[in-house]
Design a protein around this motif. Structure first.
Motif, PDB file in Angstrom:
ATOM      1  N   GLY A  77      44.309  28.345  35.927  1.00 46.48           N
ATOM      2  CA  GLY A  77      44.170  29.495  36.714  1.00 46.48           C
ATOM      3  C   GLY A  77      45.848  29.611  36.894  1.00 46.48           C
ATOM      4  N   LEU A  78      45.928  31.169  36.968  1.00 45.54           N
ATOM      5  CA  LEU A  78      47.445  31.174  37.276  1.00 45.54           C
ATOM      6  C   LEU A  78      47.836  32.483  38.224  1.00 45.54           C
ATOM      7  CD1 LEU A  78      48.554  34.346  35.938  1.00 45.54           C
ATOM      8  CD2 LEU A  78      47.954  32.795  33.581  1.00 45.54           C
ATOM      9  N   ILE A  79      48.927  32.507  39.042  1.00 45.76           N
ATOM     10  CA  ILE A  79      49.136  33.369  40.131  1.00 45.76           C
ATOM     11  C   ILE A  79      50.634  33.646  39.560  1.00 45.76           C
ATOM     12  CG2 ILE A  79      49.662  34.006  42.325  1.00 45.76           C
ATOM     13  CD1 ILE A  79      47.411  31.917  42.961  1.00 45.76           C
ATOM     14  N   ASN A  80      50.862  35.204  39.621  1.00 40.94           N
ATOM     15  CA  ASN A  80      52.122  35.549  39.300  1.00 40.94           C
ATOM     16  C   ASN A  80      52.903  35.908  40.401  1.00 40.94           C
ATOM     17  OD1 ASN A  80      54.543  36.835  37.772  1.00 40.94           O
ATOM     18  ND2 ASN A  80      53.295  38.877  37.627  1.00 40.94           N
ATOM     19  N   ASN A  97      49.935  41.672  37.985  1.00 45.80           N
ATOM     20  CA  ASN A  97      51.153  42.198  39.017  1.00 45.80           C
ATOM     21  C   ASN A  97      51.382  40.941  39.954  1.00 45.80           C
ATOM     22  OD1 ASN A  97      51.462  44.836  37.858  1.00 45.80           O
ATOM     23  ND2 ASN A  97      49.040  45.172  38.753  1.00 45.80           N
ATOM     24  N   TYR A  98      52.165  41.291  40.877  1.00 52.50           N
ATOM     25  CA  TYR A  98      52.699  40.362  41.897  1.00 52.50           C
ATOM     26  C   TYR A  98      51.673  39.923  42.537  1.00 52.50           C
ATOM     27  CZ  TYR A  98      55.584  38.702  45.759  1.00 52.50           C
ATOM     28  OH  TYR A  98      56.221  37.982  46.600  1.00 52.50           O
ATOM     29  N   GLN A  99      51.609  38.584  42.923  1.00 55.84           N
ATOM     30  CA  GLN A  99      50.504  38.071  43.496  1.00 55.84           C
ATOM     31  C   GLN A  99      49.003  38.170  43.074  1.00 55.84           C
ATOM     32  OE1 GLN A  99      50.997  37.784  47.730  1.00 55.84           O
ATOM     33  NE2 GLN A  99      53.320  37.051  47.427  1.00 55.84           N
ATOM     34  N   ASP A 100      48.832  38.758  41.725  1.00 54.61           N
ATOM     35  CA  ASP A 100      47.627  38.849  41.050  1.00 54.61           C
ATOM     36  C   ASP A 100      47.297  37.442  40.544  1.00 54.61           C
ATOM     37  OD1 ASP A 100      47.361  41.205  42.062  1.00 54.61           O
ATOM     38  OD2 ASP A 100      47.632  42.104  39.981  1.00 54.61           O
ATOM     39  N   ALA A 101      45.932  36.956  40.407  1.00 52.11           N
ATOM     40  CA  ALA A 101      45.653  35.829  39.752  1.00 52.11           C
ATOM     41  C   ALA A 101      44.683  36.072  38.332  1.00 52.11           C
ATOM     42  CB  ALA A 101      44.807  34.872  40.747  1.00 52.11           C
ATOM     43  N   LEU A 102      44.938  35.156  37.582  1.00 57.41           N
ATOM     44  CA  LEU A 102      44.182  35.301  36.349  1.00 57.41           C
ATOM     45  C   LEU A 102      43.316  33.962  36.258  1.00 57.41           C
ATOM     46  CD1 LEU A 102      43.186  36.918  33.948  1.00 57.41           C
ATOM     47  CD2 LEU A 102      45.150  35.985  32.602  1.00 57.41           C
ATOM     48  N   TYR A 103      42.022  33.815  35.809  1.00 57.35           N
ATOM     49  CA  TYR A 103      41.491  32.537  35.515  1.00 57.35           C
ATOM     50  C   TYR A 103      41.123  32.738  34.048  1.00 57.35           C
ATOM     51  CZ  TYR A 103      37.665  29.292  34.691  1.00 57.35           C
ATOM     52  OH  TYR A 103      36.858  28.230  34.061  1.00 57.35           O
ATOM     53  N   ILE A 104      41.377  31.671  33.535  1.00 64.23           N
ATOM     54  CA  ILE A 104      41.184  31.542  31.780  1.00 64.23           C
ATOM     55  C   ILE A 104      40.199  30.397  31.459  1.00 64.23           C
ATOM     56  CG2 ILE A 104      42.337  31.293  29.716  1.00 64.23           C
ATOM     57  CD1 ILE A 104      44.912  32.151  30.713  1.00 64.23           C
ATOM     58  N   GLY A 105      38.894  30.685  30.803  1.00 65.34           N
ATOM     59  CA  GLY A 105      38.102  29.750  30.870  1.00 65.34           C
ATOM     60  C   GLY A 105      38.182  28.637  29.650  1.00 65.34           C
ATOM     61  N   LYS A 106      37.618  27.515  29.794  1.00 60.45           N
ATOM     62  CA  LYS A 106      37.692  26.701  28.758  1.00 60.45           C
ATOM     63  C   LYS A 106      37.269  27.154  27.262  1.00 60.45           C
ATOM     64  CE  LYS A 106      34.814  22.492  27.338  1.00 60.45           C
ATOM     65  NZ  LYS A 106      33.961  23.436  26.293  1.00 60.45           N
ATOM     66  N   THR A 137      36.664  34.505  31.363  1.00 59.01           N
ATOM     67  CA  THR A 137      38.197  34.718  31.857  1.00 59.01           C
ATOM     68  C   THR A 137      38.077  35.997  32.612  1.00 59.01           C
ATOM     69  OG1 THR A 137      39.226  33.764  29.800  1.00 59.01           O
ATOM     70  CG2 THR A 137      40.479  35.524  31.102  1.00 59.01           C
ATOM     71  N   LYS A 138      38.875  35.980  33.910  1.00 62.04           N
ATOM     72  CA  LYS A 138      38.951  36.947  34.773  1.00 62.04           C
ATOM     73  C   LYS A 138      40.032  37.260  35.493  1.00 62.04           C
ATOM     74  CE  LYS A 138      35.996  39.018  38.605  1.00 62.04           C
ATOM     75  NZ  LYS A 138      34.664  39.073  39.266  1.00 62.04           N
ATOM     76  N   LEU A 139      40.462  38.654  35.676  1.00 58.87           N
ATOM     77  CA  LEU A 139      41.642  39.054  36.499  1.00 58.87           C
ATOM     78  C   LEU A 139      41.184  39.126  37.883  1.00 58.87           C
ATOM     79  CD1 LEU A 139      44.651  39.903  36.681  1.00 58.87           C
ATOM     80  CD2 LEU A 139      43.569  42.258  36.207  1.00 58.87           C
ATOM     81  N   VAL A 140      41.872  38.670  38.947  1.00 65.02           N
ATOM     82  CA  VAL A 140      41.606  38.784  40.382  1.00 65.02           C
ATOM     83  C   VAL A 140      42.744  39.201  41.133  1.00 65.02           C
ATOM     84  CG1 VAL A 140      40.700  37.641  42.409  1.00 65.02           C
ATOM     85  CG2 VAL A 140      39.929  36.734  40.063  1.00 65.02           C
ATOM     86  N   PRO A 141      42.749  40.549  41.175  1.00 57.37           N
ATOM     87  CA  PRO A 141      44.087  41.169  41.827  1.00 57.37           C
ATOM     88  C   PRO A 141      44.037  40.496  43.322  1.00 57.37           C
ATOM     89  CG  PRO A 141      42.808  43.011  40.888  1.00 57.37           C
ATOM     90  CD  PRO A 141      42.000  41.648  40.659  1.00 57.37           C
ATOM     91  N   LEU A 142      45.139  40.596  43.901  1.00 57.00           N
ATOM     92  CA  LEU A 142      45.292  40.195  45.458  1.00 57.00           C
ATOM     93  C   LEU A 142      44.394  40.699  46.362  1.00 57.00           C
ATOM     94  CD1 LEU A 142      46.831  38.602  47.738  1.00 57.00           C
ATOM     95  CD2 LEU A 142      48.575  40.328  47.732  1.00 57.00           C
ATOM     96  N   LYS A 143      44.226  42.103  46.225  1.00 56.31           N
ATOM     97  CA  LYS A 143      43.164  42.711  47.081  1.00 56.31           C
ATOM     98  C   LYS A 143      42.134  42.440  46.802  1.00 56.31           C
ATOM     99  CE  LYS A 143      42.670  46.774  43.580  1.00 56.31           C
ATOM    100  NZ  LYS A 143      41.130  46.298  43.421  1.00 56.31           N
ATOM    101  N   ASN A 162      44.537  33.418  51.264  1.00 53.75           N
ATOM    102  CA  ASN A 162      44.119  34.476  50.180  1.00 53.75           C
ATOM    103  C   ASN A 162      43.399  33.486  49.204  1.00 53.75           C
ATOM    104  OD1 ASN A 162      45.271  37.112  51.146  1.00 53.75           O
ATOM    105  ND2 ASN A 162      47.022  35.598  50.767  1.00 53.75           N
ATOM    106  N   LYS A 163      42.059  33.469  49.274  1.00 54.89           N
ATOM    107  CA  LYS A 163      41.186  32.528  48.294  1.00 54.89           C
ATOM    108  C   LYS A 163      40.798  33.275  46.856  1.00 54.89           C
ATOM    109  CE  LYS A 163      38.609  31.234  51.750  1.00 54.89           C
ATOM    110  NZ  LYS A 163      37.224  30.620  52.335  1.00 54.89           N
ATOM    111  N   TYR A 164      41.603  33.095  45.763  1.00 57.12           N
ATOM    112  CA  TYR A 164      41.170  33.834  44.579  1.00 57.12           C
ATOM    113  C   TYR A 164      39.929  33.330  43.931  1.00 57.12           C
ATOM    114  CZ  TYR A 164      46.011  35.524  44.792  1.00 57.12           C
ATOM    115  OH  TYR A 164      47.010  36.519  45.401  1.00 57.12           O
ATOM    116  N   PHE A 165      39.760  31.969  43.766  1.00 53.81           N
ATOM    117  CA  PHE A 165      38.696  31.394  42.948  1.00 53.81           C
ATOM    118  C   PHE A 165      37.774  30.815  43.910  1.00 53.81           C
ATOM    119  CE2 PHE A 165      42.222  30.196  39.184  1.00 53.81           C
ATOM    120  CZ  PHE A 165      42.415  31.873  39.186  1.00 53.81           C
TER     121      PHE A 165
END
Length: 276
Positions: A77-80, A97-106, A137-143, A162-165
């Motif tokens: 998982g990452l957060i920009n 984008n800023y403070q968006d997160a991305l989950y990348i699967g196994k 894999t899924k993008l999770v914007p801050l909103k 802010n809980k992304y995952f």
């Protein structure tokens, strides 16, 4: 790869300042055109930063992980925390984008990172842990994160978590991540404190001016120790340790957890009278 061996609570209470910093503090998370990697023996968590400036960066496996590619047996998982960037996962591009997160699967093999504007680079802070299941894999914007208000002005800890995952947004195997922003005038991030014997955690602090620090508290509740943390540094928190902090002003931090379960409320709260 910076490898951190597991240190138990009995040994840790005898460490001096430098010993604590050596074992638990990640001083350099971001470096230009590098993927930094700190590998903790605690639940095999990896924490680091990816900062593409002049070139595209990619995740790599190899001898240190014992795998052909980085996510062969892991999820990430990452957060920009920088400017807009792009992450390409097996040919599919995601704008982060800023403070968006991305989950990348196994099982994702080809993972690359780039900045939209090299003069204003992206800064991808990431956590990665072992996984036995593959999820998309899924993008999770801050909103789209779950926003939870906590604390109060009176207690100097008014903040938004802010809980992304989490289950209402996406499935992960073992990784949880989120971002907590303290409101102006607040400085405490987690007080009263807690532990969670079933999960470890990493705190990454940012949005700190050069003349400010956070005093991160760790250790057993009756053997509290302090680590001075500066902007864009992280602290590894074993399951037996509390994890809290107070800054010289407000700040933001990213928390990442892995272990026995992903239940956010699985916490063992410590009463104030038991702190020493």
């Amino acid at each position: 790869m910076d490898i951190r061996e597991y240190v138990n609570s009995e040994y840790s209470k005898h460490l001096d300042t430098e010993g604590l910093r050596k074992n638990y503090l990640i001083e350099t998370v971001f470096a230009e055109d590098q993927v930094t990697t700190t590998y903790s023996h605690v639940d095999r968590m990896i924490a680091g930063g990816i900062m593409p400036v002049k070139k595209m960066l990619e995740l790599e496996g190899g001898k240190e992980l014992g795998t052909e590619y980085f996510l062969e047996r892991r999820e990430l998982g990452l957060i920009n925390i920088g400017e807009t960037g792009f992450v390409t996962v097996d040919g599919k591009e995601y704008e982060v984008n800023y403070q968006d997160a991305l989950y990348i699967g196994k099982g994702s093999k080809d993972v690359k990172f780039a900045s939209k504007d090299p003069s204003k680079p992206a800064k991808f802070y990431y956590n990665s842990c072992p996984a036995h299941m593959t999820y998309p894999t899924k993008l999770v914007p801050l909103k789209d994160a779950v926003h939870m208000e906590a604390g109060s002005v009176e207690q100097s800890n008014k903040r938004v978590i802010n809980k992304y995952f989490e289950a209402s947004i996406l499935d992960t195997c073992a990784l949880s991540m989120g971002l907590t922003h303290l409101e102006e005038g607040s400085c405490w991030n987690t007080m009263p404190v807690h532990t969670h014997e079933r999960r470890m955690e990493v705190y990454f602090y940012f949005d700190l001016p050069d003349d400010r620090v956070v005093f991160h508290l760790m250790g057993k509740p009756d053997e509290i120790r302090t680590i001075v943390v500066r902007n864009e540094q992280a602290v590894i928190s074993p399951s037996w340790s509390i994890h809290a902090g107070a800054g010289v002003g407000n700040y933001t931090f990213i928390w990442g957890m892995t272990g026995e379960n992903k239940t956010y409320t699985d916490q063992d709260w410590i009463e104030m009278k038991d702190l020493r």
